[in-house]
Enzyme design. Structure first.
Site, PDB file in Angstrom:
ATOM      1  N   TRP A  67     -11.015  -5.868  30.951  1.00 53.07           N
ATOM      2  CA  TRP A  67     -10.748  -6.153  32.357  1.00 53.07           C
ATOM      3  C   TRP A  67      -9.519  -7.029  32.551  1.00 53.07           C
ATOM      4  O   TRP A  67      -8.715  -6.800  33.452  1.00 53.07           O
ATOM      5  CB  TRP A  67     -11.988  -6.767  33.013  1.00 53.07           C
ATOM      6  CG  TRP A  67     -13.103  -5.777  33.093  1.00 53.07           C
ATOM      7  CD1 TRP A  67     -14.290  -5.813  32.427  1.00 53.07           C
ATOM      8  CD2 TRP A  67     -13.105  -4.554  33.838  1.00 53.07           C
ATOM      9  NE1 TRP A  67     -15.045  -4.692  32.723  1.00 53.07           N
ATOM     10  CE2 TRP A  67     -14.341  -3.910  33.585  1.00 53.07           C
ATOM     11  CE3 TRP A  67     -12.191  -3.937  34.697  1.00 53.07           C
ATOM     12  CZ2 TRP A  67     -14.677  -2.682  34.164  1.00 53.07           C
ATOM     13  CZ3 TRP A  67     -12.533  -2.715  35.269  1.00 53.07           C
ATOM     14  CH2 TRP A  67     -13.754  -2.110  35.010  1.00 53.07           C
TER      15      TRP A  67
ATOM     16  N   ASP B 129     -11.506 -14.240  37.068  1.00 47.94           N
ATOM     17  CA  ASP B 129     -12.423 -13.158  37.416  1.00 47.94           C
ATOM     18  C   ASP B 129     -13.788 -13.525  36.838  1.00 47.94           C
ATOM     19  O   ASP B 129     -13.950 -13.594  35.622  1.00 47.94           O
ATOM     20  CB  ASP B 129     -11.897 -11.846  36.812  1.00 47.94           C
ATOM     21  CG  ASP B 129     -12.851 -10.671  37.015  1.00 47.94           C
ATOM     22  OD1 ASP B 129     -13.951 -10.858  37.557  1.00 47.94           O
ATOM     23  OD2 ASP B 129     -12.483  -9.542  36.603  1.00 47.94           O
TER      24      ASP B 129
ATOM     25  N   LYS C  10     -23.159  -7.506  40.052  1.00 47.35           N
ATOM     26  CA  LYS C  10     -23.742  -7.940  38.775  1.00 47.35           C
ATOM     27  C   LYS C  10     -24.884  -8.927  39.026  1.00 47.35           C
ATOM     28  O   LYS C  10     -26.037  -8.639  38.757  1.00 47.35           O
ATOM     29  CB  LYS C  10     -22.683  -8.612  37.894  1.00 47.35           C
ATOM     30  CG  LYS C  10     -21.372  -7.863  37.776  1.00 47.35           C
ATOM     31  CD  LYS C  10     -21.468  -6.594  36.977  1.00 47.35           C
ATOM     32  CE  LYS C  10     -20.081  -6.011  36.754  1.00 47.35           C
ATOM     33  NZ  LYS C  10     -20.105  -4.745  36.026  1.00 47.35           N
TER      34      LYS C  10
END
Length: 423
Positions: free
Chosen positions: A134, A217, A241
């Site tokens: 990511w 992030d 999540k």
């Protein structure tokens, strides 16, 4: 057919949600608090929507102890959209800061613009610490939008691990820029099972309060441990999540990066400087000014996030510290089960960088890894353990140990890990 109570879901996202939250939300979807309309049908401009939004913000601020000099924004476009949004907004903030410095020095308008252009060409940098898939995507997006000459690769974890992710490079090896527009890292990498054990000391603010503009992030480990929010200029996370359902993204940003302290440069100035102009829906300035309602926000998704936060606050009087203790206990159970059978399992990331949220491992029992992992997935499914297949880019097994996975679910997986190894 299995009942919901028979399943423990370890999928990486969209992730499991508390059953109690889903039951409340399902009723609200048909008729919200006796209004005769479902929550998804009420206008995002209504008093009902405003109350839901404000309560979610307040509960998030309470749970994480967000300081008053930070703004909470609800946005769209997911974490991937924030790869771009952080660039547009923080490059703009960097330009504004340089412009204000030049104007304070008394330079005329023409000289200010000439100096700005020179500084953009020679000094503008965005720093990226790449520790997994990511953060790599975020780095690549910066190169695409600004050009690689403006992007600094602070560290690439693959260079210390035979071309693969799985370790975080020592901070002493990081190559940080001087006065970057931001320093970006991903606190937890879902694909590779790598998590920063704590805030990087190399990015810590100095005694006088100055320091780099740090962006993180936290899409996959938010709400699972205490965060030193004051060390960050901006944190973002997708809801799907630990917070709620797919469809909203939360940004926690320092108010000093927003008007009136730091207005964004005009589109005309950005064009003159050769810098990209971002979509208006990714503008933190616009979203903050409109209380996250510049365009149609999914209030249903905000409502689910609010229910999750209320459940967390009711479950843990000590707020995030209580959930952190549970998250650590669950992760410890699963890792210890894997470590107890080194002939059957190989944990992917290095010990000091192992994620508590995404536990990635390979099944090496019998020598035929593909066959062993196929058998592991088939037999785990028979036990009601779902969502354990690794990311398509790396394979293997991945147990995503998010907040909604109960302690009993982690215990069940740990027991199965031992049983499968001993068969």
């Amino acid at each position: 057919m299995p009942a919901r109570s028979d399943i423990t879901y370890f999928g990486a996202g969209p992730a499991a949600l508390p059953t109690q939250v889903l039951q409340t939300a399902s009723q609200a979807l048909v008729d919200f608090q006796g209004t005769g309309l479902g929550i998804a049908e009420h206008s995002h401009r209504s008093a009902i929507a405003t109350k839901i939004l404000e309560e979610a913000k307040a509960d998030l601020a309470s749970y994480l102890d967000v300081p008053e000099d930070y703004e909470i924004l609800f946005m769209q476009a997911g974490g991937t959209g924030e790869f771009s949004a952080t660039i547009y907004n923080l490059v703009g903030a960097w330009v504004t800061r340089k412009q204000q410095e030049a104007e304070k020095a008394g330079a005329d308008k023409a000289k200010v613009q000439a100096d700005l252009k020179k500084q953009v060409d020679e000094q503008l940098k965005l720093d990226y610490v790449v520790t997994g898939g990511w953060s790599l995507k975020a780095y690549q997006e910066a190169c695409r939008l600004l050009g690689p000459e403006h992007v600094n690769l602070v560290a690439d974890a693959r260079t210390i691990n035979d071309g693969k992710f799985g370790k975080i490079p020592e901070e002493s090896t990081w190559q940080l820029s001087q006065d970057p527009a931001m320093v970006y890292y991903c606190d937890n990498e879902t694909v590779d099972g790598v998590e920063f054990p704590k805030f990087p000391e190399a990015l810590a603010p100095k005694a006088d309060g100055t320091g780099p503009i740090v962006v993180a992030d936290m899409s996959s480990n938010i709400l699972s441990r205490r965060i030193p929010i004051k060390n960050f200029s901006l944190i973002f996370f997708g809801a799907q999540k630990n917070l709620g359902s797919t469809g909203i993204t939360v940004v926690i940003v320092k108010k000093s990066l927003l008007p009136p302290v730091c207005p964004q440069p005009s589109p005309t100035l950005l064009r003159q400087l050769g810098l990209p102009i971002g979509p208006i829906v990714l503008s933190y300035e616009i979203i903050a000014k409109n209380n996250s309602l510049y365009n149609t926000l999914s209030i249903f998704d905000v409502y689910i996030a609010g229910l999750v936060l209320k459940k967390l606050l009711a479950s843990f009087p000590d707020k995030v510290d209580g959930q952190e203790a549970v998250a650590n206990k669950k992760a410890k159970l699963i890792y210890e089960a894997l470590e107890s059978h080194p002939d059957a399992y190989r944990i992917v990331p290095a010990p000091g960088n192992r994620s508590r949220m995404n536990i990635c491992f390979r099944v090496i029992k019998g020598g035929d890894m593909d066959a062993a992992e196929k058998a592991f997935l088939e037999k785990s499914k028979q036990q009601g353990l779902e969502g354990l297949k690794g990311h398509r880019s790396v394979g293997g097994i991945r147990a995503s140990n998010y907040n909604a996975v109960p302690l009993e679910g982690a215990e069940k997986l740990a027991k199965f890990i031992g049983q499968f190894a001993n068969e």
